[in-house]
Design a protein around this motif. Structure first.
Motif, short mmCIF file in Angstrom:
data_model
loop_
_atom_site.label_atom_id
_atom_site.label_comp_id
_atom_site.label_asym_id
_atom_site.label_seq_id
_atom_site.Cartn_x
_atom_site.Cartn_y
_atom_site.Cartn_z
N ALA A 193 0.94 -1.23 -0.06
CA ALA A 193 -0.09 0.00 -0.08
C ALA A 193 0.97 1.20 0.12
O ALA A 193 0.64 2.13 -0.76
CB ALA A 193 -0.95 -0.03 1.29
N LEU A 194 1.81 1.16 0.84
CA LEU A 194 2.90 2.44 0.99
C LEU A 194 3.45 2.71 -0.31
O LEU A 194 3.35 3.81 -1.10
CB LEU A 194 3.98 2.07 1.87
CG LEU A 194 4.90 3.24 2.08
CD1 LEU A 194 4.52 4.30 2.25
CD2 LEU A 194 6.20 2.52 2.91
N MET A 195 3.83 1.52 -1.07
CA MET A 195 4.69 1.54 -2.48
C MET A 195 3.53 1.95 -3.51
O MET A 195 3.89 3.23 -4.38
CB MET A 195 5.18 0.39 -3.13
CG MET A 195 6.47 -0.03 -2.13
SD MET A 195 7.33 -1.20 -2.65
CE MET A 195 6.09 -2.64 -2.08
N ALA A 196 2.44 1.64 -3.64
CA ALA A 196 1.25 1.84 -4.52
C ALA A 196 0.67 3.28 -4.50
O ALA A 196 0.62 4.09 -5.28
CB ALA A 196 0.20 1.12 -4.61
N VAL A 250 -7.07 -0.65 -1.63
CA VAL A 250 -5.83 0.37 -2.05
C VAL A 250 -5.85 0.16 -3.64
O VAL A 250 -5.48 1.44 -4.06
CB VAL A 250 -4.55 -0.47 -1.37
CG1 VAL A 250 -3.20 0.19 -2.01
CG2 VAL A 250 -4.51 -0.18 0.19
N ILE A 251 -6.12 -0.83 -4.24
CA ILE A 251 -6.04 -0.88 -5.72
C ILE A 251 -7.03 0.08 -6.22
O ILE A 251 -6.67 0.65 -7.09
CB ILE A 251 -6.40 -2.18 -6.12
CG1 ILE A 251 -5.08 -3.20 -5.80
CG2 ILE A 251 -6.43 -2.44 -7.52
CD1 ILE A 251 -5.25 -4.67 -5.90
N VAL A 252 -8.38 0.01 -5.72
CA VAL A 252 -9.28 0.89 -6.05
C VAL A 252 -8.94 2.26 -5.95
O VAL A 252 -9.03 3.19 -7.02
CB VAL A 252 -10.80 0.61 -5.50
CG1 VAL A 252 -11.72 1.77 -5.89
CG2 VAL A 252 -11.23 -0.82 -5.82
N LEU A 253 -8.38 2.67 -4.89
CA LEU A 253 -8.04 4.17 -4.70
C LEU A 253 -7.10 4.48 -5.59
O LEU A 253 -6.98 5.61 -5.89
CB LEU A 253 -7.59 4.17 -3.11
CG LEU A 253 -7.14 5.67 -2.63
CD1 LEU A 253 -8.41 6.49 -2.64
CD2 LEU A 253 -6.57 5.66 -1.09
N CYS A 254 -6.15 3.55 -5.63
CA CYS A 254 -4.79 4.03 -6.67
C CYS A 254 -5.44 4.45 -8.21
O CYS A 254 -5.03 5.23 -8.73
CB CYS A 254 -3.80 2.86 -6.73
SG CYS A 254 -2.80 2.84 -5.40
N VAL A 255 -6.50 3.45 -8.57
CA VAL A 255 -7.12 3.71 -10.09
C VAL A 255 -7.88 5.09 -10.00
O VAL A 255 -7.52 5.83 -10.80
CB VAL A 255 -8.00 2.54 -10.11
CG1 VAL A 255 -9.09 2.86 -11.57
CG2 VAL A 255 -7.40 1.06 -10.23
N ILE A 256 -8.65 5.28 -8.73
CA ILE A 256 -9.16 6.66 -8.76
C ILE A 256 -8.18 7.89 -8.69
O ILE A 256 -8.27 8.85 -9.45
CB ILE A 256 -10.14 6.73 -7.55
CG1 ILE A 256 -11.38 5.60 -7.35
CG2 ILE A 256 -10.72 8.13 -7.09
CD1 ILE A 256 -12.20 5.51 -6.20
N MET A 257 -7.26 7.52 -7.93
CA MET A 257 -5.98 8.57 -7.97
C MET A 257 -5.35 9.13 -9.25
O MET A 257 -5.12 10.13 -9.60
CB MET A 257 -4.99 8.07 -6.87
CG MET A 257 -5.30 8.58 -5.50
SD MET A 257 -4.30 7.60 -4.26
CE MET A 257 -2.83 8.95 -4.56
N ILE A 258 -5.07 7.65 -9.91
CA ILE A 258 -4.47 8.11 -11.22
C ILE A 258 -5.36 8.57 -12.44
O ILE A 258 -5.08 9.63 -13.06
CB ILE A 258 -3.99 6.67 -11.59
CG1 ILE A 258 -2.73 6.42 -10.91
CG2 ILE A 258 -3.42 6.83 -13.23
CD1 ILE A 258 -2.39 5.07 -10.92
#
Lengths: 256, 251
Positions: free
Chosen positions: B27-30, B241-249
């Protein structure tokens, strides 16, 4: 006291010499045997070779001349076995504690021995219970008191189930309760059958429990024998004689 | 008096403490990587998540900011430099220097990202034992050829363990020097040298003692493997975390 002693030597050094260049300090021609179950105090001024001798017992140093045998097997031939058999607790507890919690640190040794996870967990729990550290299992070692930290250093070694416990100045920088805490554990471990070899400057704290006193001076054994016989000689070697011994009384325990 | 740094592990009974260290490290890296591409919406969402996670560490925000004071000064300096060096619509002009609206915005976003990453890192450190972090690092590095995952993991674990010790020693050294009126010496180089040399000496001496003590306890390349406990909660955290990363990008 009900110590268990048998005459077979657990540690035997023969004509052991080790010289550190360029000062030339070290050990010179040390021959000694330590029977299983004995409580030995090793005393001597700074630079007399106490720590150097202790480090030969668990293979941190190897003899340049002579041999050291642990339980009949040369340390130089099987260092790993010597380290499992002879557990060493160093003077500076802080710099030998590796884990970020008490539990992690006690587990460090057993994990290095590649025990199964179940065995590691059992050894860790039993050792923490034995040394009264279970309630601190998740505590950071950095926040422990001096006495607790020294007990943790002993626990970290004890979890590897050694036969011999070597303690280098275990009372250094401890207050009175801390000294009693550590002494209590050392005496109990001896009564359970562990061989104890303890290096100390100040004999008063521990000599009441020891069976044998070895004085080291300039890398040699200057005196060796039962405590009552060697104690009158200590001041010749810059070691302070316990007050009670000065008054001609037997040295009593700090735990009384 | 010994105290823990905000970067040190402190035990608490929370879901985050119980979470698999691999998930926390992933999570930290992503999230750190995704924050580089995130806009305001993504950063807001990530900040809410990080604030909630940081709350679980039990560290007072004021104390954390206090320990990060020098880093915060650096961030302010970066913000000011960025504001003054980015071309755009002038917001303020002073002695030929132009502070642009775009510079202020970009500088703020940059500092926000850095703060997010630092708080995320503090949260991971405060909720994960160094043995867990070490094992997770080893787990991630093991597939890489030519990397001694075991040694890298051990180095990171020891670093985390000894940060509070080194900070305590630094405080002791500073106190000892203050007791001998070092504050009367105004030369910063003299003060840095008189502080740095004993600190380095103590640190190297401690490292040396530590290496001997580890050797005495049979430290080697082969050890009992870490026991992983991957729970359903870890799976849910991973998905979040994956969903959040997709939204962030992409948001």
């Amino acid at each position: 006291m009900t110590w268990i002693e048998d005459s077979r030597p657990i540690i035997a050094a023969e004509r052991l010499s080790h010289r550190f260049a360029p000062a030339g300090r070290g050990l010179h021609d040390i021959t000694l045997t330590i029977p299983r179950g004995q409580f030995v105090v090793l005393a001597g001024p700074n630079g007399s070779g106490k720590s150097t001798l202790l480090r030969h017992f668990n293979g941190l140093l190897l003899p340049q001349v002579g041999t050291v045998r642990v339980d009949g097997i040369s340390v130089a031939k099987d260092v790993a076995r010597a380290r499992r058999t002879v557990g060493m607790v160093f003077q500076d507890a802080e710099s030998q504690i590796v884990g970020e919690t008490v539990r992690d640190d006690v587990a460090f040794g057993p994990e290095n021995l590649c025990w199964s996870r179940g065995m590691v967990d059992a050894a860790v729990q039993a050792t923490m219970d034995r040394l009264g550290l279970s309630h601190l299992a998740d505590q950071s070692p950095h926040l422990l008191s001096g006495g607790e930290r020294r007990r943790l250093a002993i626990a970290g070694v004890l979890a590897m189930r050694p036969d011999v416990l070597v303690l280098d100045e275990p009372f250094a920088n401890l207050d009175y309760p801390g000294i009693r805490e550590v002494l209590q554990q050392v005496v109990a471990l001896h009564q359970e059958g562990h061989t104890i070899i303890l290096a100390a400057h100040d004999l008063e704290k521990v000599v009441g429990h020891a069976q044998r006193l070895i004085i080291m001076d300039k890398g040699r054994i200057a005196a060796d024998g039962p405590v009552a016989n060697v104690l009158p000689l200590v001041e010749r070697f810059d070691i302070r004689m316990p007050c009670q011994a000065r008054l001609g009384l037997p040295v009593t325990s700090w735990l009384n | 008096m010994a105290q823990l740094s905000v970067f040190g592990y402190r035990w608490r009974s929370t879901a985050l403490h119980a979470m698999d260290a691999r998930i926390k490290l992933a999570a930290l890296m992503a999230l750190s990587t995704a924050s580089l591409a995130a806009g305001i919406t993504g950063m807001l969402l990530a900040s809410v998540l990080v604030a909630a996670a940081f709350h679980q560490t039990g560290t007072p925000l004021v104390r954390a900011l206090g320990e990060l004071r020098y880093f915060l000064i650096l961030l302010i300096a970066i913000w000011m430099l960025r504001s003054a060096s980015t071309p755009g619509d002038p917001l303020l002009t002073w002695q030929g220097m132009v502070i642009s609206r775009q510079g202020v915005f970009e500088g703020a976003m940059l500092c926000w990202r850095w703060l997010l990453i630092v708080f995320l890192g503090m949260t991971v450190c405060a909720t994960t034992r160094s043995s867990g972090i070490r094992a997770a690092v080893e787990w991630f590095l093991r597939p890489l050829p030519g990397v001694q995952a075991h040694r890298v993991g051990t180095m990171i674990g020891l670093l985390l363990r000894f940060i509070p010790v080194i900070l305590t020693q630094a405080r002791e050294t500073a106190d000892a020097q203050r007791a001998r009126a070092v504050e009367n010496r105004k030369n910063p180089i003299y003060r840095m040298r008189s502080m740095g040399l004993p600190m380095l000496r103590r640190t190297f001496l401690m490292a040396d003692r530590l290496a001997i003590a580890m050797e005495a306890r049979c430290f080697g390349d082969q050890r009992t493997p870490h026991a992983w406990h991957f729970q359903p909660m870890d799976r849910i955290a991973l998905v979040i975390v994956i969903v959040l990363c997709v939204i962030m990008i992409f948001a």
